[in-house]
Each structure stands twice: as structure tokens, then as C-alpha cells.
Design a protein around this motif. Structure first.
Motif, PDB file in Angstrom:
ATOM      1  N   GLY A  43      33.966  -7.640   8.347  1.00  0.00           N
ATOM      2  CA  GLY A  43      33.005  -8.258   7.451  1.00  0.00           C
ATOM      3  C   GLY A  43      33.112  -9.775   7.446  1.00  0.00           C
ATOM      4  O   GLY A  43      32.097 -10.475   7.351  1.00  0.00           O
ATOM      5  N   SER A 170      22.836  -8.381   4.888  1.00  0.00           N
ATOM      6  CA  SER A 170      23.569  -9.281   4.005  1.00  0.00           C
ATOM      7  C   SER A 170      22.670  -9.840   2.915  1.00  0.00           C
ATOM      8  O   SER A 170      21.437  -9.722   2.968  1.00  0.00           O
ATOM      9  CB  SER A 170      24.150 -10.449   4.810  1.00  0.00           C
ATOM     10  OG  SER A 170      23.090 -11.271   5.292  1.00  0.00           O
ATOM     11  N   SER A 192      29.623  -4.174   5.429  1.00  0.00           N
ATOM     12  CA  SER A 192      29.322  -4.368   4.005  1.00  0.00           C
ATOM     13  C   SER A 192      28.283  -3.379   3.502  1.00  0.00           C
ATOM     14  O   SER A 192      27.642  -3.605   2.460  1.00  0.00           O
ATOM     15  CB  SER A 192      28.823  -5.802   3.777  1.00  0.00           C
ATOM     16  OG  SER A 192      29.777  -6.758   4.195  1.00  0.00           O
TER      17      SER A 192
END
Length: 223
Positions: A43, A170, A192
Motif C-alpha cells: 500500500g 484511492s 487498500s
């Protein structure tokens, strides 16, 4: 024409292994050894080169901004020298791109990776020609989450910037799409992925085989 614009790192492809290797090359040069861990720090890798240097230096108690800036060019050079050893496209990603193109959508990429490196990676992996546009972090004077790179990627793919959807992974991608006034689809299979729902995108993508249907629902059939 309606367009589908993809982020690259963490969305179309898992590039974290080669990014982490480039950062560790820098840390070895500093005398710290391999600081970042493949898998565990994926990440961090997908947040960019400076973030990797910052995170690693803080881990060993040696952070200062000047060191990050000094070693960033070395990281880029190391990454360019070994850009596709560990990188792989997520399952179904390229099939989805082909299906979208067959359905009449323009398909492009908007990434915060430097344009030359994005072009190099896609070329070496044999897929650059699949994408009608490629806008990187340095293509324009601004980068995501400013909406203009997304709009430019849509225009270069032959579409109207108001008739596109951004596929990303994101908060940067979510904020870019919101600023542009267009829908976003965030993938849940990246490092994520568990955090994507909290960003409240217009849709979540759990597997690429669902993407053509999601796109049709969000921006309609291609002109």
C-alpha cells in the motif's frame, strides 16, 4: 464518445513489487539495508516514490525531507532499470479493456506515475497500444486530484470529459472524479481494498468481469 479512464498502479496492475525493490535499492545505498517489505508495504508503494522513501526513513529513524528529495532521482532510475520483473495485471483487467473497446468506449489511463515510466511499463508489458490516451503526473502542469488530467485523458481518448468514468483505487482517484463531476469506480482487490467503501464512490469493483456492466449503468452505452 464516452470514455473509461483507468488509474494504473493498484488499479490495472500490481506494480508494488518493482516499486519496493527500487526504494530498497536506495535504502541499501544509504546503508540501511532492505527497509520495506514486499506484500506488507504494498500500500505504501502504490502511494508513490517519495512516500516510500519517507515511510522507510521514518521506520529507521532517519527521516528528513532533504534525503527524500536527494534520493528520489535514484529511485526513479532504479525503477526504470527494473520496471516489470514483479509487476502483473490484475485478473481480468486486460479482458475488460478489450470488452469496453469492443462496446465502443474510448479507453485511457490517468496516473500519477511519471508519463515516461508509465509508457515504458506498458510498452515493455506489450499493452501500450490498448490505450488511446496516457496522461501521467508530469504530462500537464497539474496532477490528480486536480481534475484536468482526467479531463485531458478523456479528450485524448476521443471522448467528452463530461462523459467519462474513472476507475481507481484511492482517495486521490475518488477526489479527482468528484472534482471533475463524473462517476468513480474503486477496486476492492488492491492493498487498500477494504477501505474503498468508506470513500463512497458511485460503485465498487470486486472483479474486472463486472466492469462493462457497471460502466454501462454509470455513463450509458457508448456513442
Amino acid at each position: 464518445m464516452r470514455t473509461v479512464i483507468f488509474d494504473l498502479d493498484g488499479t490495472l496492475a500490481d506494480t508494488s513489487g518493482d516499486l519496493l525493490a527500487a526504494a530498497n535499492h536506495c535504502f541499501r545505498h544509504m546503508g540501511h539495508g532492505d527497509v520495506l517489505v514486499h506484500g506488507e508495504d504494498a500500500g505504501v508503494a502504490l502511494r508513490g516514490g517519495r512516500m516510500m522513501l519517507t515511510h522507510g526513513l521514518k521506520r529507521v529513524g532517519a527521516y528528513d525531507d532533504a534525503t527524500v528529495q536527494d534520493y528520489y532521482p535514484m529511485l526513479l532510475e532504479a525503477y526504470s532499470d527494473d520496471i516489470d520483473t514483479h509487476t502483473h495485471f490484475y485478473p481480468g483487467a486486460l479482458d475488460a479493456v478489450e470488452l469496453l473497446k469492443s462496446a465502443g468506449y474510448g479507453v485511457g489511463i490517468c496516473t500519477n506515475k511519471p508519463e515516461a515510466l508509465a509508457h515504458q511499463l506498458l510498452t515493455q508489458m506489450g499493452v501500450r497500444d490498448l490505450f488511446a490516451s496516457l496522461v501521467g503526473a508530469d504530462t500537464l502542469s497539474v496532477r490528480k486530484p486536480d481534475p484536468e488530467p482526467l479531463r485531458e485523458a478523456a479528450r485524448r481518448a476521443g471522448g467528452h470529459p463530461d462523459l467519462c468514468v474513472l476507475i481507481g483505487d484511492s482517495d486521490t482517484d475518488r477526489n479527482t472524479a468528484r472534482a471533475a463531476g463524473v462517476p468513480s469506480v474503486l477496486v476492492t482487490f488492491g492493498p487498500s481494498g477494504d477501505n474503498m467503501a468508506a470513500l463512497e464512490p458511485e460503485a465498487l469493483l470486486h472483479h474486472f468481469h463486472d466492469l462493462p456492466e457497471l460502466v454501462a449503468e454509470l455513463i450509458g452505452a457508448a456513442a
